[in-house]
Design an enzyme around this catalytic site. Structure first.
Site, PDB file in Angstrom:
ATOM      1  N   ASP A 134      45.705  39.510  52.319  1.00 43.35           N
ATOM      2  CA  ASP A 134      44.601  39.723  53.255  1.00 43.35           C
ATOM      3  C   ASP A 134      43.730  38.465  53.315  1.00 43.35           C
ATOM      4  O   ASP A 134      43.698  37.677  52.369  1.00 43.35           O
ATOM      5  CB  ASP A 134      43.732  40.904  52.798  1.00 43.35           C
ATOM      6  CG  ASP A 134      44.527  42.201  52.773  1.00 43.35           C
ATOM      7  OD1 ASP A 134      45.522  42.298  53.505  1.00 43.35           O
ATOM      8  OD2 ASP A 134      44.123  43.100  52.004  1.00 43.35           O
TER       9      ASP A 134
HETATM   10  N1  URA Z   1      46.898  44.655  48.416  1.00 45.13           N
HETATM   11  C1  URA Z   1      45.832  44.543  49.231  1.00 45.13           C
HETATM   12  O1  URA Z   1      45.110  45.495  49.462  1.00 45.13           O
HETATM   13  N2  URA Z   1      45.602  43.324  49.788  1.00 45.13           N
HETATM   14  C2  URA Z   1      46.356  42.230  49.536  1.00 45.13           C
HETATM   15  O2  URA Z   1      46.069  41.155  50.064  1.00 45.13           O
HETATM   16  C3  URA Z   1      47.454  42.365  48.680  1.00 45.13           C
HETATM   17  C4  URA Z   1      47.704  43.593  48.127  1.00 45.13           C
END
Ligand code: URA
Length: 241
Positions: free
Chosen positions: A106
């Site tokens: 993310d």
């Molecule tokens: N889980 C999440 O919620 N975000 C990420 O970036 C990776 C794993």
């Protein structure tokens, strides 16, 4: 391995179009061990060839396997919408070679992001079939409790998933931090699992993939490095070039 002319090697390495690379060679902008190489007919083995192109040192690699310490506020997407893309942190040659992130983090997640232009590597590392364990450190809004850990280990139901999703391992690090290991990579999985278990993830960091730890690579946020054979062997499944 077959030998190639310098202009072809430069093109494959991501220095530009064939025409541009021919001009680089013909103009004497390419040296090997300090000697100008302006002959367009001589051929060389690509792997490991030490070039200097307009003064920039470049060791040729058939494929790129690299790790970026991703900072927050960068997007993994090729066409980012709200933040700069992680590709802006990489050499231009990588972009021209279509080096891609292996999976996605993310925009606000920090940590270990694998990068490659090798389809075989991208496939094995991102296929759910291969159960690649990924270690995350989550900062939580509410204190971490043994009940929270229990829930994450037993599995929580996410609304668009048919079966509950469980952590492989999960442990308390301190009052507001837990370590969670996942083998799947569903959309926002850690954040959604924490929310489903009644807490809130306020920051997330990926610390390890397989047995390869980001902390062993000594990368500051925003820095990247190549992965050598011994490091690729620490991934799960171990990768051999
Ligand atoms: N889980 C999440 O919620 N975000 C990420 O970036 C990776 C794993």
């Amino acid at each position: 391995m077959s030998k190639l002319t310098l202009d072809r090697i430069l093109q494959q390495q991501g220095f530009g179009t064939r025409k541009w690379c021919q001009a680089l060679v013909a103009d004497g902008d390419v040296t090997i061990d300090g000697t100008v190489m302006n002959d367009l007919k001589s051929t060389f083995e690509t792997e490991g060839l030490p070039l200097a192109v307009m003064g920039e040192t470049w060791i040729c690699r058939t494929h790129i396997y690299a790790v970026l310490h991703k900072p927050a506020d960068y997007e993994c997407s090729r066409k980012p919408s709200h933040h700069p893309g992680v590709h802006t942190l990489l050499p231009d040659q990588f972009i021209r070679r279509d080096v891609q992130p292996v999976g996605r983090l993310d925009h606000d997640t920090t940590g270990m992001l694998l990068l490659s232009d090798d389809g075989r590597f991208i496939h094995t590392q991102s296929s759910p079939k291969h159960h690649v364990p990924k270690v995350y450190v989550a900062t939580t809004h509410d204190p971490v409790t043994p009940q929270l850990i229990e829930l994450l280990l037993n599995g929580v139901k996410l609304h668009d998933e048919p079966a509950p999703l469980a952590a492989e391992t999960c442990k308390i690090l301190d009052e507001h931090h837990l370590e969670i290991v996942l083998e799947q990579g569903k959309y926002h999985q850690v954040k959604r699992m924490l929310a489903a278990a009644g807490n809130h993830c306020s920051a997330l960091h990926r610390a390890q993939i397989g047995n390869l730890k980001l902390s062993d690579l000594n990368l500051a946020e925003g820095e990247w490095c190549y992965l050598e054979e011994s490091q690729l062997a620490q991934l799960a499944p171990p990768f051999t070039i």
